[in-house]
Design a protein around this motif. Structure first.
Motif, short mmCIF file in Angstrom:
data_model
loop_
_atom_site.label_atom_id
_atom_site.label_comp_id
_atom_site.label_asym_id
_atom_site.label_seq_id
_atom_site.Cartn_x
_atom_site.Cartn_y
_atom_site.Cartn_z
N PRO A 40 38.93 -43.35 13.30
CA PRO A 40 39.21 -43.23 11.87
C PRO A 40 40.57 -42.58 11.61
N PHE A 41 41.14 -42.91 10.47
CA PHE A 41 42.42 -42.34 10.08
C PHE A 41 42.45 -42.25 8.55
N ALA A 93 47.37 -39.98 17.82
CA ALA A 93 46.14 -39.17 17.91
C ALA A 93 44.89 -40.05 18.02
N ASP A 94 43.89 -39.49 18.67
CA ASP A 94 42.57 -40.13 18.75
C ASP A 94 41.62 -39.29 17.91
N SER A 95 41.50 -39.64 16.64
CA SER A 95 40.73 -38.83 15.69
C SER A 95 39.26 -38.73 16.07
N HIS A 134 67.10 -47.26 6.41
CA HIS A 134 65.86 -46.85 5.75
C HIS A 134 64.72 -47.70 6.29
N PHE A 135 63.50 -47.24 6.05
CA PHE A 135 62.34 -48.05 6.43
C PHE A 135 61.27 -47.93 5.34
N GLU A 136 60.42 -48.92 5.30
CA GLU A 136 59.27 -48.93 4.40
C GLU A 136 58.03 -49.17 5.26
N ALA A 137 57.01 -48.36 5.09
CA ALA A 137 55.80 -48.46 5.90
C ALA A 137 54.59 -48.71 5.00
N PHE A 138 53.79 -49.73 5.35
CA PHE A 138 52.63 -50.11 4.56
C PHE A 138 51.39 -50.09 5.44
N PHE A 139 50.35 -49.41 5.00
CA PHE A 139 49.12 -49.34 5.79
C PHE A 139 48.27 -50.59 5.59
N GLU A 140 47.78 -51.13 6.71
CA GLU A 140 46.91 -52.32 6.72
C GLU A 140 45.56 -51.88 7.27
N PRO A 141 44.68 -51.32 6.42
CA PRO A 141 43.42 -50.74 6.90
C PRO A 141 42.47 -51.74 7.55
N ASP A 142 42.55 -53.02 7.18
CA ASP A 142 41.62 -54.01 7.74
C ASP A 142 41.90 -54.28 9.22
N THR A 143 43.15 -54.10 9.62
CA THR A 143 43.52 -54.39 11.01
C THR A 143 43.92 -53.12 11.77
N ARG A 199 32.75 -34.42 6.21
CA ARG A 199 33.22 -34.74 4.87
C ARG A 199 34.59 -35.41 4.89
N PHE A 200 35.45 -34.99 5.82
CA PHE A 200 36.82 -35.51 5.88
C PHE A 200 37.15 -36.02 7.29
N PRO A 201 36.54 -37.12 7.71
CA PRO A 201 36.83 -37.65 9.04
C PRO A 201 38.23 -38.27 9.11
#
Length: 308
Positions: free
Chosen positions: A21-22, A98-100, A59-68, A119-121
């Protein structure tokens, strides 16, 4: 694993995977609260910033892709030889190595932390893009609120930052480099003299190679080295070690919020007592910091001095 895709000359898109999880939303909230105008732009699912490395701006732009479980990073930099460095900085910034699951499992062995972990994994330790930039912020943040420190950092960036032109909305500056701030006139900006002296001392030591705030020194060497500078204490040193050196065991044990977060209501634990209490949390004390800060803030919505 990284996947590369060249979009146009000077622009490369990379997919960087991470282990779930992240709680990346919590991390973006952390960065949004501290974003430097003109240098950083944070939305509900993305982070963008400018940078300068070896005389080259980008510069860079970073977008999270939670499905993958991936972070899509769009990098704009004329020098492709810097891509490896940029990717490593992105990984450190978002703590992608990290390995959460393992960390959360370890911390949940502590009876006090177990319900907070549940509560906050997936909470991770926010890193930084530039150790010097973070050091400036940490010095300015001593004994003031995060918002007050952000205002002062913004003033420095606006006065001494280098103009940067790109198509990304909200990005138009790069943060000043150590050589520049080492001799800059920081008077008349609302910064007390001792803070100015500390910033310039850090900048000078970085410039001459005596101090490395980007991971080139271990915490045991770094903390006494930076604490030898007048006006910099243990809290500032440990905070920088946690975020800039990416030390998973760094622990700013004098932090007021941490000392309250592990105590009974109305009680504030002493720094020495907190250090003893944290013995079983090693080697992941920095993750306990983010966990306790997050929990305390959720319990006190009116918290003025937002930790960190």
């Amino acid at each position: 694993m990284n996947r590369y895709k060249t979009r146009r000359p000077g622009t490369t898109e990379i997919l960087v995977s991470y282990r779930p999880p992240f709680d990346w939303a919590a991390m973006l909230d952390f960065f949004a609260y501290r974003a430097i105008p003109g240098i950083e732009v944070v939305t509900t699912d993305s982070y963008a910033r400018t940078f300068r490395f070896e005389g080259v701006s980008g510069h860079f732009e970073a977008f999270f892709e939670p499905d993958t479980y991936e972070l899509r990073v769009r990098i704009n930099c004329a020098e492709t030889r810097h891509l490896h460095w940029i990717i490593n900085r992105v990984r450190s910034l978002f703590d992608l190595r990290a390995d959460s699951f393992l960390i959360d499992e370890f911390l949940a062995r502590d009876a006090q932390l177990a319900p907070i972990v549940q509560r906050f994994p997936g909470l991770r330790v926010p890193g930084c893009w530039s150790g010097f930039e973070l050091a400036v912020r940490a010095i300015l943040g001593q004994q003031v609120t995060v918002k007050a420190a952000s205002t002062l950092v913004a003033r420095i960036a606006e006065r001494y930052g280098r103009t940067y032109e790109c198509g990304a909305q909200g990005l138009h500056l790069t943060f000043p480099e150590p050589a520049q701030l080492a001799v800059a006139d920081l008077n008349g900006m609302g910064i007390v003299g001792q803070r100015i002296a500390a910033i310039q001392a850090v900048a000078g030591q970085i410039e001459c190679g005596e101090l490395d705030v980007d991971g080139g020194m271990d915490t045991g060497t770094f903390v006494p080295a930076i604490c030898s500078i007048k006006g910099i204490g243990e809290w500032t040193a440990q905070y920088i070690a946690m975020r800039a050196l990416n030390d998973p065991n760094a622990f700013p044990y004098s932090d007021l919020i941490l000392r309250r977060a592990v105590s009974k209501p109305g009680v504030t634990m002493t720094p020495k007592a907190l250090l003893q209490r944290a013995e079983p949390w090693q080697p992941w004390r920095a993750y306990c910091v983010t966990l306790l800060w997050r929990n305390y803030a959720s319990l006190d919505k009116k918290l003025i001095n937002n930790p960190g």
